[in-house]
Design a protein around this motif. Structure first.
Motif, PDB file in Angstrom:
ATOM      1  N   ILE A   9       0.839  -1.199   0.000  1.00 54.69           N
ATOM      2  CA  ILE A   9       0.000   0.000   0.000  1.00 54.69           C
ATOM      3  C   ILE A   9       0.875   1.251   0.000  1.00 54.69           C
ATOM      4  O   ILE A   9       0.379   2.359  -0.085  1.00 54.69           O
ATOM      5  N   GLY A  10       2.179   1.046   0.093  1.00 56.65           N
ATOM      6  CA  GLY A  10       3.142   2.134   0.087  1.00 56.65           C
ATOM      7  C   GLY A  10       4.529   1.555   0.269  1.00 56.65           C
ATOM      8  O   GLY A  10       4.743   0.352   0.119  1.00 56.65           O
ATOM      9  N   THR A  11       5.469   2.406   0.629  1.00 60.63           N
ATOM     10  CA  THR A  11       6.849   1.983   0.840  1.00 60.63           C
ATOM     11  C   THR A  11       7.086   1.727   2.324  1.00 60.63           C
ATOM     12  O   THR A  11       6.554   2.436   3.173  1.00 60.63           O
ATOM     13  N   GLY A 108       4.147   0.834  -4.363  1.00 59.68           N
ATOM     14  CA  GLY A 108       2.747   0.499  -4.609  1.00 59.68           C
ATOM     15  C   GLY A 108       2.383   0.432  -6.084  1.00 59.68           C
ATOM     16  O   GLY A 108       3.235   0.493  -6.970  1.00 59.68           O
ATOM     17  N   ALA A 134       0.086  -4.788   3.674  1.00 57.00           N
ATOM     18  CA  ALA A 134      -0.299  -3.544   4.352  1.00 57.00           C
ATOM     19  C   ALA A 134       0.232  -3.548   5.779  1.00 57.00           C
ATOM     20  O   ALA A 134       0.574  -4.596   6.333  1.00 57.00           O
ATOM     21  N   GLY A 139      -3.395   6.794   8.374  1.00 54.60           N
ATOM     22  CA  GLY A 139      -3.614   6.929   6.945  1.00 54.60           C
ATOM     23  C   GLY A 139      -3.619   5.609   6.199  1.00 54.60           C
ATOM     24  O   GLY A 139      -3.916   5.571   5.002  1.00 54.60           O
ATOM     25  N   SER A 140      -3.314   4.515   6.911  1.00 54.37           N
ATOM     26  CA  SER A 140      -3.193   3.232   6.212  1.00 54.37           C
ATOM     27  C   SER A 140      -4.536   2.685   5.732  1.00 54.37           C
ATOM     28  O   SER A 140      -4.574   1.933   4.749  1.00 54.37           O
ATOM     29  N   SER A 142      -6.973   4.436   4.373  1.00 56.65           N
ATOM     30  CA  SER A 142      -7.186   5.065   3.070  1.00 56.65           C
ATOM     31  C   SER A 142      -6.247   4.487   2.022  1.00 56.65           C
ATOM     32  O   SER A 142      -6.671   4.172   0.905  1.00 56.65           O
ATOM     33  N   HIS A 143      -4.983   4.334   2.377  1.00 56.13           N
ATOM     34  CA  HIS A 143      -4.022   3.786   1.419  1.00 56.13           C
ATOM     35  C   HIS A 143      -4.382   2.353   1.015  1.00 56.13           C
ATOM     36  O   HIS A 143      -4.245   1.972  -0.146  1.00 56.13           O
ATOM     37  N   SER A 144      -4.855   1.578   1.982  1.00 55.88           N
ATOM     38  CA  SER A 144      -5.254   0.200   1.694  1.00 55.88           C
ATOM     39  C   SER A 144      -6.464   0.155   0.776  1.00 55.88           C
ATOM     40  O   SER A 144      -6.495  -0.600  -0.209  1.00 55.88           O
ATOM     41  N   LEU A 146      -7.644   2.561  -1.173  1.00 56.38           N
ATOM     42  CA  LEU A 146      -7.328   3.113  -2.491  1.00 56.38           C
ATOM     43  C   LEU A 146      -6.659   2.050  -3.362  1.00 56.38           C
ATOM     44  O   LEU A 146      -6.973   1.911  -4.549  1.00 56.38           O
ATOM     45  N   THR A 147      -5.747   1.297  -2.768  1.00 55.17           N
ATOM     46  CA  THR A 147      -5.104   0.189  -3.484  1.00 55.17           C
ATOM     47  C   THR A 147      -6.145  -0.822  -3.929  1.00 55.17           C
ATOM     48  O   THR A 147      -6.145  -1.284  -5.081  1.00 55.17           O
TER      49      THR A 147
END
Length: 214
Positions: A9-11, A108, A134, A139-140, A142-144, A146-147
């Motif tokens: 979901i990100g770095t 991601g 993840a 904020g995780s 939202s990032h999850s 969105l992915t």
């Protein structure tokens, strides 16, 4: 096609460790086609050091870029352009006949590989199934999601979630909202070694096998 793409979901969400655990669980081959940042070693070297089984092979990267930056930028700084067709060709060349190939992405889904191609485009070209990694942080959620939303708008098959780090109730909510299964949780550990990866791989093996059979 027995190909699994590990995306995050990100770095910095534990993707390399999760890739090592999945590789060990399936006794698969491992490959990270694009490595950006070489000063602190490579993810391929890390994964190789964490595997215990004798079947897995860690394959050489298609691109090794020195700058720890987005692949498109790191390549540009070296006067290169990442060619997704080269990556697909190498994947076909190293793909085991009877074993899974675990492919680890950089960051991601919308990490750019060049001026026109993103990681999600490469996943589609590789004809891979996806595992999303993840971790809980502000904020995780939202990032999850969105992915998840981006993947749900494609025809790319998703096996499910692996969460890493400190366990949190957000995980159950993300699983429920995305309607993708929980494959496992890799806990925080101060000492990550081959024994730890083998233990986590044993815990993952059953759910991974079940997801791959559906």
């Amino acid at each position: 096609m027995k190909r699994i793409f590990m995306t995050g979901i990100g770095t910095g969400v534990g993707k390399t460790l999760a890739a090592a655990c999945v590789t060990e669980a399936l006794k698969a081959h491992y490959w990270k086609p694009v490595q950006a940042g070489l000063d602190d070693g490579t993810d391929t070297r890390t994964v190789k050091s964490l595997l215990s089984n004798t079947n897995s092979v860690c394959h050489e990267e298609a691109y090794r870029l020195r700058e720890p930056a987005s692949p498109h930028l790191a390549a540009r700084m070296e006067g290169l352009t990442i060619d997704p067709a080269k990556i697909v060709q190498q994947a076909d060349a190293i793909q085991p006949q009877d074993d899974y190939l675990i492919v680890e992405g950089a960051g991601g889904l919308l990490v750019p590989l060049n001026d026109d191609v993103f990681t999600i485009d490469l996943i589609r070209s590789l004809r891979a199934q996806v595992i999303v990694v993840a971790q809980n942080y502000l904020g995780s959620i939202s990032h999850s999601l969105l992915t998840a939303r981006v993947l749900q708008q494609t025809d790319i098959p998703v096996l499910g979630w692996i969460f890493s780090g400190v366990e949190h109730s957000n995980e159950a909510d993300i699983v429920r909202w995305s309607k993708w299964p929980l494959l496992g949780h890799i806990p925080f550990a101060s000492n990550i070694d081959a024994a730890f990866v083998q233990e986590q791989a044993t815990r993952l093996a059953e759910t991974l096998t079940g997801a791959l059979q559906t």
